[in-house]
Design an enzyme around this catalytic site. Structure first.
Site, short mmCIF file in Angstrom:
data_model
loop_
_atom_site.label_atom_id
_atom_site.label_comp_id
_atom_site.label_asym_id
_atom_site.label_seq_id
_atom_site.Cartn_x
_atom_site.Cartn_y
_atom_site.Cartn_z
N GLU A 126 0.91 -1.14 0.02
CA GLU A 126 -0.05 -0.05 0.03
C GLU A 126 0.84 1.40 -0.07
O GLU A 126 1.79 1.39 0.99
CB GLU A 126 -0.83 -0.01 1.25
CG GLU A 126 -1.89 1.13 1.35
CD GLU A 126 -2.78 0.91 2.58
OE1 GLU A 126 -3.89 1.53 2.69
OE2 GLU A 126 -2.19 0.54 3.58
N GLU A 216 -8.21 12.04 2.25
CA GLU A 216 -8.34 10.90 3.55
C GLU A 216 -8.53 11.61 4.62
O GLU A 216 -7.88 12.64 4.85
CB GLU A 216 -7.51 9.85 3.59
CG GLU A 216 -7.70 8.67 4.48
CD GLU A 216 -6.82 7.75 4.48
OE1 GLU A 216 -6.80 6.58 5.38
OE2 GLU A 216 -5.53 7.72 3.95
#
Length: 644
Positions: A126, A216
């Site tokens: 990730e 985010e």
């Protein structure tokens, strides 16, 4: 997407913004099978993936109703309010070495990122390329820097164990981070440069899954409006910049202030004091000014040698069309006009402390790129400070934790991985603080007595946990705003407001803080203020104790000292190992807390079982251990040493 999988995702998060959702990831995994659709420019409020206006998009939140995203041409407008966790953005169902251009607005309150984000498989990774953030700048194990697209990014690596990913809800994988040193909202991200820099440090990617330009947020509010597009390049070669080395020395670069026509770079040399650094300018760049070194040459190459001011120097580079940081290589032979012998560190001159003491504090360390620079400056000026490392960083950088201790700075606790503790259960709070206590004890050999809550957030439950561990909560009087992209001059100006007993909040990682520190120390000296440590009794800055080093793990009188390392712990008791240095004929006095009592001991002769306990050698060396019954207190008993 099953209900059970979503429930797992909702409860799994422990570090804000550390890893994205299994739900989002699972959606991206099957994105290739989705029929192309073009939703209208209406608010998206439920978890979904799809395509719009030629771009793949993802939207996920664990707090439906508090977040929405309007799908607009080329981008989306995201609004959130007091939400738990969300991520939303547009990009590509299959990522790669893309040159990504974006523009718009990013207005977070508290914890949020603006980031190019994606996954790879085989290996499962990730990754984040973070251009801006709110109140928390992500960190991890520092791996180096990369200079790309007019800025320098710090590279970090973190690991997630048994967490949701695009391959399921219990995966172990690495996260790769490039975090820009100076925030921006808009520009180009040449992802290939970051991929190459990561690979040069052994951080290899696999087969690309999706890639999005994402907003985010976690337990925060705000808005963003971002338009994204793909540039013409494929990423090109790696522009790792920042440093290199040969024949016994190495050099690293830290990007500092930047203006429309020029920028500053600080270079730090290690491994030799008789060095020659060669700077390779890019395009038509020129050197406008330099400091702390001799700089000679013309054209695209400059030769830098010591001038007696130490092993750190700076230059101002005129861009003339190129914003790339000049690469640097180092040769330890000195060559040419280099100083033939090492330059001694100047002995600090005596300073008046008639105006009192102040507390310089540095959070979020230690970091390979900046910690040693901070400690070097403190040593040069005969100063000290209090550091609040996270447990995660302490565990990942044991040599730097020893550097903290050896420099005599006071070491406190800043939680394991910087979450919003006030939103956690008491047991999770306890885990965050206890794990960090143990990591600091294991890496630095001291037991903190100070705790700084992340974001300065506290409540009665957290204070109860702190008290059970013998920790005093420390906030601050002056906020330097270094976490919010303050310049070196602004940080220095903030420190000028300090008065006797006050504490300033700074951080271990910003380049501007490193650059501001010498000026801060000079200003304090001119005002007859000295740097001190923080009293665990009053929470105010006071004269540093002669024991120095840690955060209350030990002390000394006469010619011996003692340190404490916490060991095994159970519901009703715990072990502590005490190590004495400086004498083989010693008496250690232990101060038990509350109703604590001694269950057993080894390698020393103990007198007493509660209140005050005395330990003396029994012929088994200078380290001994004790098992303490808690009886309501988990705090490590303090220890002092005297020769006997």
């Amino acid at each position: 997407m099953s209900d059970s999988f979503e429930a797992t995702r909702t409860t799994r998060r422990r570090r804000p913004l550390q890893a994205l959702t299994g739900l989002l990831a699972a959606g991206a995994l099957v994105a290739g099978a989705l029929a192309a659709a073009s939703p209208a420019a209406a608010a998206v409020t439920s978890n979904t993936t799809g395509t719009h206006d030629g771009y793949f998009y993802s939207f996920w939140t664990d707090s439906p109703g508090s977040v929405s995203m309007d799908l607009n041409s080329g981008g989306g407008y995201t609004r959130w309010s007091n939400t738990g966790n969300f991520v939303a953005g547009k990009g590509w169902s299959t990522g790669g070495r893309k040159t990504v251009s974006y523009s718009g607005q990013f207005n977070p309150s508290r914890n949020a990122y603006l980031t190019l984000y994606g996954w790879t498989q085989s290996p499962l990774v990730e990754y984040y390329i973070v251009d801006s953030w709110g109140t928390y700048r992500p960190t991890g194990t520092f791996m180096g820097t990369v200079t790309s697209d007019g800025g320098t990014y710090d590279i970090y690596r973190t690991q997630r164990v048994n967490k949701p990913s695009i391959e399921g809800d219990s995966s172990t994988f690495y996260q790769y981070w490039s975090v820009r040193q100076q925030k921006r909202t808009g520009g180009t991200i040449t992802s290939g440069n970051h991929f190459d820099a990561w690979a040069s440090k052994g951080m290899n990617l696999g087969r690309h899954n999706y890639m999005i330009m994402a907003t985010e947020g976690y337990q925060s509010s705000g808005s963003s409006s971002i338009t994204v597009s793909e540039g013409s390049g494929g990423g090109g070669g790696g522009d790792t910049g920042g440093g290199g080395g040969s024949t016994g020395c190495s050099v690293t670069a830290t990007r500092a202030e930047e203006w429309s026509d020029r920028f500053n770079v600080t270079y730090s040399v290690s491994g030799s004091s008789a060095w020659t650094v060669n700077l390779a300018l890019n395009g038509s760049q020129t050197i406008q000014a330099s400091w702390n070194a001799n700089v000679t040459g013309s054209g695209s190459t400059r030769t830098v040698t010591p001038n007696g001011s130490g092993n750190t120097f700076g230059v101002t580079v005129m861009k003339n069309g190129s914003s790339t940081t000049p690469a640097a290589t180092c040769a330890g032979s000195g060559g040419g006009t280099a100083t033939p012998t090492p330059t001694p560190t100047p002995t600090p001159t005596p300073q008046s402390c008639s105006a009192g003491y102040v507390g310089l504090t540095f959070d979020d360390g230690p970091n390979t790129g900046t910690t040693n620079q901070i400690l070097s400056t403190l040593t040069q000026y005969g100063a000290t400070a209090t550091v609040f490392p996270t447990g995660q960083n302490a565990q990942g950088n044991p040599s730097l934790m020893q550097a903290y201790k050896n420099a005599g700075v006071q070491i406190g606790n800043h939680s394991w991985d910087h979450p919003h503790l006030v939103n956690m259960s008491q047991s999770d709070m306890q885990s965050q603080l206890t794990r960090t206590q143990q990591a600091i004890q294991q890496t630095a050999g001291v037991t903190p007595t100070l705790f700084r809550p992340p974001y300065g957030e506290s409540n009665a439950t957290l204070r109860q946990v702190e008290s059970s561990l013998g920790l005093r909560e420390i906030i601050w009087d002056v906020d330097s705003q270094d976490w919010n992209n303050a310049s070196a001059s602004q940080i220095r100006q903030a420190a000028s407001r300090l008065t006797n007993g006050q504490i300033i909040l700074m951080h271990d990682w910003p380049a501007a803080t490193v650059q501001a520190l010498p000026g801060i120390l000079q200003d304090l000296r001119s005002r007859n203020l000295c740097t001190g440590h923080i009293s665990s009794s009053t929470g105010r800055a006071v004269a540093p104790s002669s024991a120095g080093g840690g955060g209350g793990g030990g002390g000394g009188t006469g010619s011996c000292s003692v340190s404490a390392v916490r060991g095994e712990e159970w519901a009703d008791r715990f072990n502590v190992t005490y190590s004495v240095s400086g004498s083989s004929s010693w008496v250690v006095t232990l101060g038990l807390n509350g109703g604590q009592s001694v269950q057993s001991s080894w390698n020393a002769a103990l007198t007493g079982s509660s209140g005050t306990v005395t330990a003396r050698p029994n012929g088994s060396g200078n380290s001994f251990g004790v098992t303490f019954y808690k009886n309501g207190s988990s705090a490590t008993p303090g220890a002092t040493c005297a020769t006997g």
